[in-house]
Design a protein around this motif. Structure first.
Motif, PDB file in Angstrom:
ATOM      1  N   PRO A 152       0.925  -1.108  -0.238  1.00 59.28           N
ATOM      2  CA  PRO A 152      -0.190   0.059  -0.084  1.00 59.28           C
ATOM      3  C   PRO A 152       0.648   1.639   0.056  1.00 59.28           C
ATOM      4  O   PRO A 152       0.433   2.604  -0.626  1.00 59.28           O
ATOM      5  CB  PRO A 152      -0.235  -0.253   0.894  1.00 59.28           C
ATOM      6  N   LEU A 153       2.078   1.039   0.561  1.00 55.71           N
ATOM      7  CA  LEU A 153       2.872   2.597   0.914  1.00 55.71           C
ATOM      8  C   LEU A 153       3.225   2.372  -0.850  1.00 55.71           C
ATOM      9  O   LEU A 153       3.282   4.305  -1.120  1.00 55.71           O
ATOM     10  CB  LEU A 153       4.364   2.324   1.765  1.00 55.71           C
ATOM     11  N   LEU A 154       3.515   1.477  -1.267  1.00 56.20           N
ATOM     12  CA  LEU A 154       4.518   1.653  -2.976  1.00 56.20           C
ATOM     13  C   LEU A 154       3.373   2.596  -3.613  1.00 56.20           C
ATOM     14  O   LEU A 154       3.955   3.356  -4.928  1.00 56.20           O
ATOM     15  CB  LEU A 154       4.975   0.233  -3.632  1.00 56.20           C
ATOM     16  N   LEU A 190      13.066   3.405  -0.384  1.00 54.16           N
ATOM     17  CA  LEU A 190      13.695   3.080   0.423  1.00 54.16           C
ATOM     18  C   LEU A 190      12.126   2.021   0.986  1.00 54.16           C
ATOM     19  O   LEU A 190      12.437   1.530   2.018  1.00 54.16           O
ATOM     20  CB  LEU A 190      13.377   4.766   1.533  1.00 54.16           C
ATOM     21  N   ARG A 191      11.297   2.522   0.441  1.00 50.71           N
ATOM     22  CA  ARG A 191       9.815   1.430   0.900  1.00 50.71           C
ATOM     23  C   ARG A 191      10.310   0.376   0.339  1.00 50.71           C
ATOM     24  O   ARG A 191       9.997  -1.136   1.130  1.00 50.71           O
ATOM     25  CB  ARG A 191       9.147   2.299  -0.039  1.00 50.71           C
ATOM     26  N   ASP A 192      11.153   0.120  -0.837  1.00 54.18           N
ATOM     27  CA  ASP A 192      11.175  -0.744  -1.861  1.00 54.18           C
ATOM     28  C   ASP A 192      11.693  -1.452  -0.760  1.00 54.18           C
ATOM     29  O   ASP A 192      12.379  -3.673  -1.038  1.00 54.18           O
ATOM     30  CB  ASP A 192      12.018  -0.430  -2.949  1.00 54.18           C
ATOM     31  N   ILE A 193      12.774  -0.879   0.003  1.00 54.28           N
ATOM     32  CA  ILE A 193      14.273  -1.778   0.555  1.00 54.28           C
ATOM     33  C   ILE A 193      13.915  -2.134   2.424  1.00 54.28           C
ATOM     34  O   ILE A 193      14.340  -1.924   2.623  1.00 54.28           O
ATOM     35  CB  ILE A 193      15.730  -1.260   0.942  1.00 54.28           C
ATOM     36  N   LEU A 194      12.399  -1.973   2.471  1.00 55.99           N
ATOM     37  CA  LEU A 194      12.147  -1.395   4.313  1.00 55.99           C
ATOM     38  C   LEU A 194      11.873  -3.374   4.147  1.00 55.99           C
ATOM     39  O   LEU A 194      11.249  -3.701   3.583  1.00 55.99           O
ATOM     40  CB  LEU A 194      10.170  -1.144   4.170  1.00 55.99           C
ATOM     41  N   ILE A 195      11.895  -3.302   5.390  1.00 56.81           N
ATOM     42  CA  ILE A 195      11.995  -4.587   6.133  1.00 56.81           C
ATOM     43  C   ILE A 195      11.083  -4.739   7.575  1.00 56.81           C
ATOM     44  O   ILE A 195      11.241  -3.655   8.137  1.00 56.81           O
ATOM     45  CB  ILE A 195      13.574  -5.076   6.431  1.00 56.81           C
ATOM     46  N   GLU A 196       9.526  -4.962   7.205  1.00 57.30           N
ATOM     47  CA  GLU A 196       9.127  -4.798   8.332  1.00 57.30           C
ATOM     48  C   GLU A 196       9.092  -6.111   9.458  1.00 57.30           C
ATOM     49  O   GLU A 196       9.785  -6.865   8.958  1.00 57.30           O
ATOM     50  CB  GLU A 196       7.578  -4.995   7.243  1.00 57.30           C
ATOM     51  N   ARG A 197       8.542  -5.092  10.343  1.00 57.15           N
ATOM     52  CA  ARG A 197       8.828  -5.980  11.748  1.00 57.15           C
ATOM     53  C   ARG A 197       8.863  -7.775  11.606  1.00 57.15           C
ATOM     54  O   ARG A 197       9.242  -8.330  12.379  1.00 57.15           O
ATOM     55  CB  ARG A 197       8.546  -5.546  13.049  1.00 57.15           C
ATOM     56  N   ARG A 198       7.295  -7.684  11.270  1.00 62.59           N
ATOM     57  CA  ARG A 198       6.826  -9.232  11.567  1.00 62.59           C
ATOM     58  C   ARG A 198       7.738 -10.397  10.157  1.00 62.59           C
ATOM     59  O   ARG A 198       8.038 -11.468  10.672  1.00 62.59           O
ATOM     60  CB  ARG A 198       5.309  -8.791  10.805  1.00 62.59           C
ATOM     61  N   ASP A 199       8.361  -9.873   9.184  1.00 69.26           N
ATOM     62  CA  ASP A 199       9.347 -10.155   8.138  1.00 69.26           C
ATOM     63  C   ASP A 199      10.643 -11.169   8.961  1.00 69.26           C
ATOM     64  O   ASP A 199      10.979 -11.287   9.102  1.00 69.26           O
ATOM     65  CB  ASP A 199       9.828  -9.823   7.027  1.00 69.26           C
TER      66      ASP A 199
END
Length: 404
Positions: free
Chosen positions: A11-13, A114-123
């Motif tokens: 959704p951010l992208l 930056l959004r593309d390389i984002l690592i979410e906490r759940r991952d």
């Protein structure tokens, strides 16, 4: 939609790509219709980025620790709103129309990266669990039962949660409750919680009052004090000055009792300031000019004291309810939906505020407008004191599904 998608990145992208399309239309528009479409896309992208961005913040920090980060989010928004027009004006004067949009595209491109390389906490938690599971399997000193025992502990979110707001651990149960099996939409479930409604009303009041002042104040000061447009516009900067303390307010708001005090005090100060502004009448004396500047600063302080606690309290209620009844708000845990409702409240205020302010200024004058805003803030101070941080009549602030 964001609560139904496991990842926040998509959704951010989507929001950033929509913003890019909007900027392209702005850059090459040749008709009012293209500008209208560009504006609609811009609004859509803003909703996506703001709602999902705040949901990602809570996912990463947890509701109990997100107040400090929310404060910095407010500061960043204020700085962007201030620096953007200034930078655009300078670039336009130096290099022209297309250079301004070149800067915008560069910022958007960097943000998309930056959004593309984002690592979410759940991952990250899934990867950490896999790595630890593999490493346990290679330890000769560990028995299979010991390794399995340690594997079961690699889930940080199952620890006692400070966001219960009462200092006690929140234990979840696998037994479904009547609320857990409800088929009501998530948004409606949230709106049926009086505490969330009180916070949404607070968000509406903040947005409505600020937008009302932005509509009426410049024209009023130009007529009464014969100020230039620059000086009249400078009055509005006083409102945003106290925002610099928002991170500190967010840290204090982690405590439910302090959250209640901050929200109630902020709205009360705003109410007093609006009533005091009724004295700024046609007589252009130094005292009245000083009163105007001073009370606008108090209104800005009230906004800083209330904005983050109100926003934080909504996410805290949602997280606590989800921990008590896992799955009650679906796979997204209701976080994005709660911030969507917050965004609707602020957007509604930005629509109602200018319209009502213009009408009141024409019918009951500046004094009547300030009195009505003071009354709204007084009512909001009462509701914030009663509900923000938990019902005031409870010895312990507990966010439960059946609360209120």
């Amino acid at each position: 939609m964001a609560d139904r998608i496991e990842s926040r990145r998509a959704p951010l992208l989507a929001g950033l790509l929509t913003m890019t399309a909007s900027t392209l239309l702005y850059c090459f528009s040749i008709s009012p219709y293209m500008l209208a479409v560009a504006r609609a896309l811009q609004g859509t992208s803003a909703v996506l980025i703001w709602v999902v961005g705040l949901a990602l913040l809570v996912d990463t920090m947890g509701a109990a620790d997100s107040g400090y980060a929310m404060g910095w989010t407010t500061v960043a928004w204020c700085l962007g709103s201030t620096i953007g027009p200034f930078t655009g004006g300078v670039v336009y004067d130096l290099a022209g129309h297309y250079a301004v949009f070149g800067v915008a595209f560069a910022v958007l491109g960097f943000d998309i990266f930056l959004r593309d390389i984002l690592i979410e906490r759940r991952d990250a938690e899934k990867w950490n669990a896999q790595v630890k599971t593999q490493s346990y399997g290679t330890m000769a000193d560990d028995s299979p039962s010991e390794a399995a025992s340690r594997d079961t502990k690699v889930v940080p979110d199952t620890a006692p949660d400070a966001s219960a707001d009462d200092g006690t651990a929140v234990t979840s149960t696998s037994t479904p409750t009547s609320s857990q099996s409800s088929h009501l939409p998530v948004a409606l479930q949230l709106l049926l919680n009086v505490r969330i409604l009180a916070n949404l009303f607070g968000a509406f009041a903040l947005s409505c009052s600020i937008c009302a002042l932005e509509t009426v104040l410049p024209l009023y000061t130009q007529r009464v004090f014969n100020w230039s447009p620059t000086l009249s516009g400078a009055c509005l900067t006083v409102l945003s000055g106290p925002i610099i303390i928002d991170p500190f307010i967010g840290k204090l708001a982690a405590s439910p009792k302090k959250r209640k005090v901050l929200a109630g005090l902020g709205f009360a100060l705003g109410s007093v300031a609006f009533f005091a502004l009724t004295a700024v009448t046609e007589s252009a004396t130094v005292v009245r000019k000083s009163l105007l500047w001073g009370m606008l600063g108090v209104v800005g302080l009230g906004y800083s004291l209330t904005a983050t606690p109100v926003m934080l309290d909504i996410s805290t209620v949602v997280e606590a309810n989800e921990k008590r009844c896992p799955g009650i708000y679906g796979p997204g845990k209701g976080v994005a939906t709660s911030f969507a409702l917050y965004n609707v409240a602020t957007a509604s205020g930005s629509l109602v505020g200018p319209a009502v302010a213009g009408w009141e200024k024409q019918t009951i004058g500046w004094t009547g407008l300030c009195m009505s805003l003071g009354i709204v803030f007084a009512i909001t101070a009462a509701t914030a004191t009663l509900f923000c941080g938990g019902w005031i009549g409870q010895k312990e602030s507990v966010e439960s599904v059946e609360e209120h």
